[in-house]
Design a protein around this motif. Structure first.
Motif, PDB file in Angstrom:
ATOM      1  N   LEU A 192       0.827  -1.205   0.000  1.00 34.29           N
ATOM      2  CA  LEU A 192       0.000   0.000   0.000  1.00 34.29           C
ATOM      3  C   LEU A 192       0.864   1.259   0.000  1.00 34.29           C
ATOM      4  O   LEU A 192       0.550   2.228  -0.703  1.00 34.29           O
TER       5      LEU A 192
ATOM      6  N   GLN B 287       0.533   4.044  -2.895  1.00 27.78           N
ATOM      7  CA  GLN B 287       0.233   5.444  -2.594  1.00 27.78           C
ATOM      8  C   GLN B 287       1.352   6.356  -3.088  1.00 27.78           C
ATOM      9  O   GLN B 287       1.100   7.475  -3.540  1.00 27.78           O
TER      10      GLN B 287
ATOM     11  N   LEU C  27      -6.620  -6.485   0.302  1.00 30.84           N
ATOM     12  CA  LEU C  27      -6.273  -5.109  -0.053  1.00 30.84           C
ATOM     13  C   LEU C  27      -6.407  -4.889  -1.551  1.00 30.84           C
ATOM     14  O   LEU C  27      -6.856  -3.811  -1.991  1.00 30.84           O
TER      15      LEU C  27
ATOM     16  N   MET D  24      -8.182  -1.802  -3.358  1.00 25.24           N
ATOM     17  CA  MET D  24      -7.411  -0.940  -4.247  1.00 25.24           C
ATOM     18  C   MET D  24      -8.038  -0.901  -5.637  1.00 25.24           C
ATOM     19  O   MET D  24      -8.083   0.156  -6.276  1.00 25.24           O
TER      20      MET D  24
END
Length: 259
Positions: free
Chosen positions: A119, A123, A165, A169
């Motif tokens: 992550l 990001q 995740l 996402m």
């Protein structure tokens, strides 16, 4: 070329599939940003890519550090332009222990690399990817998240978090036109697996017997070659997967078949 004009970052570029991902991406026309903690190794891989006529930049990166993740993204964009692809292949395995005696605190450290690290990298790349066309992220996970293997509790828990995740996402990054998918890898015929087989032979076991214990579980009857596994991952970054989002792809020669 499958990845012509793509700008791709690969985290966790090590002696296993990471270096194959980088070299194959470059050979397919991508400009590649390499990230890993071992500066000497990624510099070597970058030099090999350049010697073969490709383009690469190597930036030492620990995915548990958000600033280092941002630096990898920034240096890659500075060298080649907006980022169109990210492969999250950095991982931490942890001790080979069954969960009834595993160190619970270690689970947190493994999760920090395997899931939170993915992550952080996503990001970090997001601002650049928003400026790109048809950007995509691939999270590299493991078959043991769905087909448990003894001693991989911590590793699988972190990668299992990555699996979940990925779907979030895919939904949230999808609003920016960025696709996110996950590959669940089985046995990979590369340096780590060959090293494991060698260690068993050194301990007195017959090499053919050790190999057969692995291949007997795989319908194709082979340990999937590292390069072929890497190509399956890189497919998700290509325009051939332009409308594939939130998918899980099992890359294991048929050892585990999702329902």
């Amino acid at each position: 070329m499958l990845l012509k004009d793509k700008v791709i970052i690969i985290s966790g570029v090590g002696p296993g599939m990471g270096q194959s991902l980088a070299k194959i991406a470059a050979s397919e026309g991508a400009k590649v940003g390499l990230g890993a903690r071992n500066k000497e190794f990624i510099d070597k891989v970058a030099a090999e890519i350049k010697a073969a006529g490709g383009d690469a930049v190597a930036v030492p990166t620990d995915v548990t550090d958000a600033d280092q993740c941002r630096r990898l993204a920034e240096e890659t964009e500075k060298a080649f332009g907006p980022i169109t692809g990210l492969v999250n292949s950095a991982y931490m395995h942890g001790e080979w222990k069954p969960v009834d005696v595993a160190d619970v605190e270690e689970f947190a450290s493994v999760f920090d690399v395997n899931c939170a690290g993915a992550l952080r990298m996503a990001q970090a790349c997001l601002p650049s990817m928003k400026r790109a066309d048809n950007a995509a992220i691939v999270n590299v996970s493991t078959m043991s998240t769905v087909n448990p293997f003894p001693g991989e509790g911590a590793y699988s828990a972190g990668k299992g978090g990555m699996n979940a995740l990925t779907r979030h996402m895919a939904k949230d990054f999808g609003a920016h036109g960025i696709r996110v998918n996950v590959t669940r890898m089985g046995w990979i015929g590369g340096a780590p697996v060959w090293g494991f087989i060698d260690s068993q032979v050194e301990a007195g076991r017959d090499r053919d017997e050790v190999v057969s214990e692995i291949t007997d579980r795989i319908p194709l009857g082979i340990i999937p070659p590292e390069e072929d596994c890497a190509k399956a991952v890189l497919f998700f970054l290509s325009d051939f997967a332009k409308v594939v989002n939130g998918a899980s792809l099992d890359v294991n020669g048929g050892q585990y078949m999702a329902p």
